[in-house]
Design a protein around this motif. Structure first.
Motif, PDB file in Angstrom:
ATOM      1  N   ARG A  90       0.829  -1.213   0.000  1.00  7.25           N
ATOM      2  CA  ARG A  90       0.000   0.000   0.000  1.00  7.25           C
ATOM      3  C   ARG A  90       0.861   1.260   0.000  1.00  7.25           C
ATOM      4  NH1 ARG A  90      -4.919   0.933   3.550  1.00  7.25           N
ATOM      5  NH2 ARG A  90      -4.872   2.724   2.208  1.00  7.25           N
ATOM      6  N   TYR A  91       2.013   1.212   0.654  1.00  7.46           N
ATOM      7  CA  TYR A  91       2.926   2.352   0.618  1.00  7.46           C
ATOM      8  C   TYR A  91       3.295   2.689  -0.829  1.00  7.46           C
ATOM      9  CZ  TYR A  91       4.009   2.232   5.674  1.00  7.46           C
ATOM     10  OH  TYR A  91       3.950   2.291   7.035  1.00  7.46           O
ATOM     11  N   THR A  92       3.521   1.666  -1.637  1.00 10.57           N
ATOM     12  CA  THR A  92       3.907   1.916  -3.034  1.00 10.57           C
ATOM     13  C   THR A  92       2.760   2.586  -3.787  1.00 10.57           C
ATOM     14  OG1 THR A  92       3.191  -0.261  -3.843  1.00 10.57           O
ATOM     15  CG2 THR A  92       5.453  -0.077  -3.021  1.00 10.57           C
ATOM     16  N   ARG A  93       1.545   2.178  -3.520  1.00 10.34           N
ATOM     17  CA  ARG A  93       0.380   2.799  -4.164  1.00 10.34           C
ATOM     18  C   ARG A  93       0.209   4.236  -3.669  1.00 10.34           C
ATOM     19  NH1 ARG A  93       0.724   0.463  -8.212  1.00 10.34           N
ATOM     20  NH2 ARG A  93       2.657  -0.090  -7.247  1.00 10.34           N
ATOM     21  N   PHE A  94       0.479   4.439  -2.412  1.00 12.90           N
ATOM     22  CA  PHE A  94       0.374   5.771  -1.824  1.00 12.90           C
ATOM     23  C   PHE A  94       1.401   6.707  -2.450  1.00 12.90           C
ATOM     24  CE2 PHE A  94      -0.407   8.625   1.766  1.00 12.90           C
ATOM     25  CZ  PHE A  94      -1.749   8.373   1.982  1.00 12.90           C
ATOM     26  N   GLY A  95       2.615   6.191  -2.660  1.00 11.17           N
ATOM     27  CA  GLY A  95       3.659   6.977  -3.322  1.00 11.17           C
ATOM     28  C   GLY A  95       3.252   7.367  -4.732  1.00 11.17           C
ATOM     29  N   LYS A  96       2.589   6.451  -5.440  1.00 13.46           N
ATOM     30  CA  LYS A  96       2.114   6.761  -6.801  1.00 13.46           C
ATOM     31  C   LYS A  96       1.046   7.846  -6.766  1.00 13.46           C
ATOM     32  CE  LYS A  96       3.116   2.983  -9.811  1.00 13.46           C
ATOM     33  NZ  LYS A  96       2.615   2.137 -10.870  1.00 13.46           N
ATOM     34  N   ARG A  97       0.167   7.786  -5.757  1.00 12.76           N
ATOM     35  CA  ARG A  97      -0.856   8.834  -5.644  1.00 12.76           C
ATOM     36  C   ARG A  97      -0.217  10.195  -5.422  1.00 12.76           C
ATOM     37  NH1 ARG A  97      -5.026   7.469  -1.161  1.00 12.76           N
ATOM     38  NH2 ARG A  97      -5.597   9.630  -1.553  1.00 12.76           N
ATOM     39  N   LEU A  98       0.824  10.224  -4.599  1.00 14.74           N
ATOM     40  CA  LEU A  98       1.513  11.499  -4.348  1.00 14.74           C
ATOM     41  C   LEU A  98       2.236  12.009  -5.584  1.00 14.74           C
ATOM     42  CD1 LEU A  98       3.060  11.031  -0.801  1.00 14.74           C
ATOM     43  CD2 LEU A  98       1.403  12.755  -1.491  1.00 14.74           C
ATOM     44  N   ALA A  99       2.704  11.109  -6.429  1.00 13.28           N
ATOM     45  CA  ALA A  99       3.440  11.505  -7.639  1.00 13.28           C
ATOM     46  C   ALA A  99       2.514  11.892  -8.782  1.00 13.28           C
ATOM     47  CB  ALA A  99       4.356  10.371  -8.081  1.00 13.28           C
ATOM     48  N   ASN A 100       1.236  11.669  -8.624  1.00 21.80           N
ATOM     49  CA  ASN A 100       0.282  11.972  -9.686  1.00 21.80           C
ATOM     50  C   ASN A 100       0.283  13.469  -9.980  1.00 21.80           C
ATOM     51  OD1 ASN A 100      -2.102  12.390 -11.240  1.00 21.80           O
ATOM     52  ND2 ASN A 100      -2.898  10.457 -10.443  1.00 21.80           N
ATOM     53  N   PRO A 101       0.327  13.864 -11.265  1.00 18.59           N
ATOM     54  CA  PRO A 101       0.312  15.289 -11.607  1.00 18.59           C
ATOM     55  C   PRO A 101      -0.975  16.004 -11.184  1.00 18.59           C
ATOM     56  CG  PRO A 101       0.822  13.937 -13.540  1.00 18.59           C
ATOM     57  CD  PRO A 101       0.477  13.014 -12.439  1.00 18.59           C
ATOM     58  N   ASN A 102      -2.063  15.267 -11.059  1.00 20.35           N
ATOM     59  CA  ASN A 102      -3.334  15.851 -10.642  1.00 20.35           C
ATOM     60  C   ASN A 102      -3.323  16.017  -9.122  1.00 20.35           C
ATOM     61  OD1 ASN A 102      -5.945  16.609 -10.163  1.00 20.35           O
ATOM     62  ND2 ASN A 102      -6.883  14.876 -11.225  1.00 20.35           N
ATOM     63  N   SER A 103      -3.179  17.231  -8.656  1.00 19.30           N
ATOM     64  CA  SER A 103      -3.041  17.482  -7.214  1.00 19.30           C
ATOM     65  C   SER A 103      -4.307  17.164  -6.420  1.00 19.30           C
ATOM     66  CB  SER A 103      -2.616  18.928  -6.972  1.00 19.30           C
ATOM     67  OG  SER A 103      -3.619  19.817  -7.437  1.00 19.30           O
ATOM     68  N   THR A 104      -5.450  17.053  -7.073  1.00 17.89           N
ATOM     69  CA  THR A 104      -6.670  16.705  -6.335  1.00 17.89           C
ATOM     70  C   THR A 104      -6.640  15.253  -5.859  1.00 17.89           C
ATOM     71  OG1 THR A 104      -7.825  16.107  -8.383  1.00 17.89           O
ATOM     72  CG2 THR A 104      -8.067  18.380  -7.600  1.00 17.89           C
ATOM     73  N   LEU A 105      -5.795  14.418  -6.465  1.00 12.03           N
ATOM     74  CA  LEU A 105      -5.684  13.016  -6.065  1.00 12.03           C
ATOM     75  C   LEU A 105      -4.665  12.795  -4.949  1.00 12.03           C
ATOM     76  CD1 LEU A 105      -5.768  11.323  -9.593  1.00 12.03           C
ATOM     77  CD2 LEU A 105      -7.644  11.592  -7.970  1.00 12.03           C
ATOM     78  N   HIS A 106      -3.901  13.840  -4.615  1.00  9.66           N
ATOM     79  CA  HIS A 106      -2.878  13.709  -3.580  1.00  9.66           C
ATOM     80  C   HIS A 106      -3.521  13.545  -2.212  1.00  9.66           C
ATOM     81  CE1 HIS A 106       0.224  16.076  -6.187  1.00  9.66           C
ATOM     82  NE2 HIS A 106      -0.111  14.910  -6.706  1.00  9.66           N
ATOM     83  N   PRO A 107      -3.043  12.584  -1.416  1.00 10.97           N
ATOM     84  CA  PRO A 107      -3.524  12.486  -0.033  1.00 10.97           C
ATOM     85  C   PRO A 107      -2.950  13.638   0.797  1.00 10.97           C
ATOM     86  CG  PRO A 107      -1.834  10.849  -0.460  1.00 10.97           C
ATOM     87  CD  PRO A 107      -2.099  11.531  -1.755  1.00 10.97           C
ATOM     88  N   SER A 108      -3.647  13.965   1.842  1.00 19.77           N
ATOM     89  CA  SER A 108      -3.163  15.049   2.712  1.00 19.77           C
ATOM     90  C   SER A 108      -1.997  14.543   3.561  1.00 19.77           C
ATOM     91  CB  SER A 108      -4.291  15.520   3.624  1.00 19.77           C
ATOM     92  OG  SER A 108      -4.639  14.486   4.530  1.00 19.77           O
ATOM     93  N   LYS A 109      -1.280  15.495   4.153  1.00 21.86           N
ATOM     94  CA  LYS A 109      -0.162  15.115   5.020  1.00 21.86           C
ATOM     95  C   LYS A 109      -0.685  14.346   6.229  1.00 21.86           C
ATOM     96  CE  LYS A 109       3.946  16.880   7.272  1.00 21.86           C
ATOM     97  NZ  LYS A 109       4.840  18.017   7.476  1.00 21.86           N
TER      98      LYS A 109
END
Length: 196
Positions: A90-109
């Motif tokens: 899941r960490y790897t998937r979370f890292g991909k979400r953070l790297a997504n160019p679409n900032s609306t998909l980024h998880p919060s801190k």
């Protein structure tokens, strides 16, 4: 309406955040993959040794309740280890979400920190269960070794320390090592997230 200078300032702020966000995304992704593979390897070894100890114990004529407790805690630690392996994936998937160019998909801190803290708790619980298993097995091994007078292998072969007894200990120690790897990885990620 935003003035042109406000828009430019906002864009510059976003541009300065992007490298930091990309760095933390790469860190989470890489750490997730490294801990995933290390934990998976240790889980396979631990699981095979534990399975061998269980099947070997079934073939033995004498059952030892203390080793049964060690096997029980070893299995509990193994189940938590499998969940920890999944959590590292899941960490790897979370890292991909953070790297997504679409900032609306980024998880919060806060969401990121919460996920990493849960990973730490999983690792600590798994370590505790595996320590219980290792402790119960050591008690049996020490009890057998202390109660053996010279020549006991000839007079009473069931009081000797067998390879199956040691396999339970090996499985639990591998479980402790695997949970340690996951916990250290999560603690390191938490530190990295707090620094960014």
């Amino acid at each position: 309406m935003h003035t042109e200078s406000e828009v430019r300032s906002h864009n510059q702020h976003q541009a300065s955040l992007a490298p930091k966000l990309q760095d933390i995304a790469k860190t989470i992704n890489l750490t997730g993959w490294l801990s995933f593979w290390v934990q998976l390897g240790l889980a396979v070894v631990s699981g095979l040794v534990l399975l061998f100890a269980i099947t070997g114990r079934d073939f033995a004529q004498q059952q030892n309740a203390g080793l049964g407790v060690g096997i029980f805690w070893g299995i509990c630690g193994m189940l938590v280890l499998l969940f920890s392996v999944y959590w590292n994936f899941r960490y790897t998937r979370f890292g991909k979400r953070l790297a997504n160019p679409n900032s609306t998909l980024h998880p919060s801190k806060a969401e990121t920190v919460s996920m990493i803290r849960l990973g730490i708790i999983i690792g600590l619980v798994g370590m505790l269960l595996s320590i219980f298993g290792a402790g119960a097995t050591v008690v049996v091994l020490v009890g057998k070794s202390v109660s053996q007078p010279p020549g006991v292998a000839i007079t009473d072969p069931y009081r000797i320390i067998r390879a199956m007894d040691v396999f339970v200990e090996v499985a639990n120690i591998n479980g402790i090592a695997a949970h340690f790897v996951g916990t250290v990885a999560s603690l390191w990620l938490l530190e990295q997230v707090h620094q960014h």
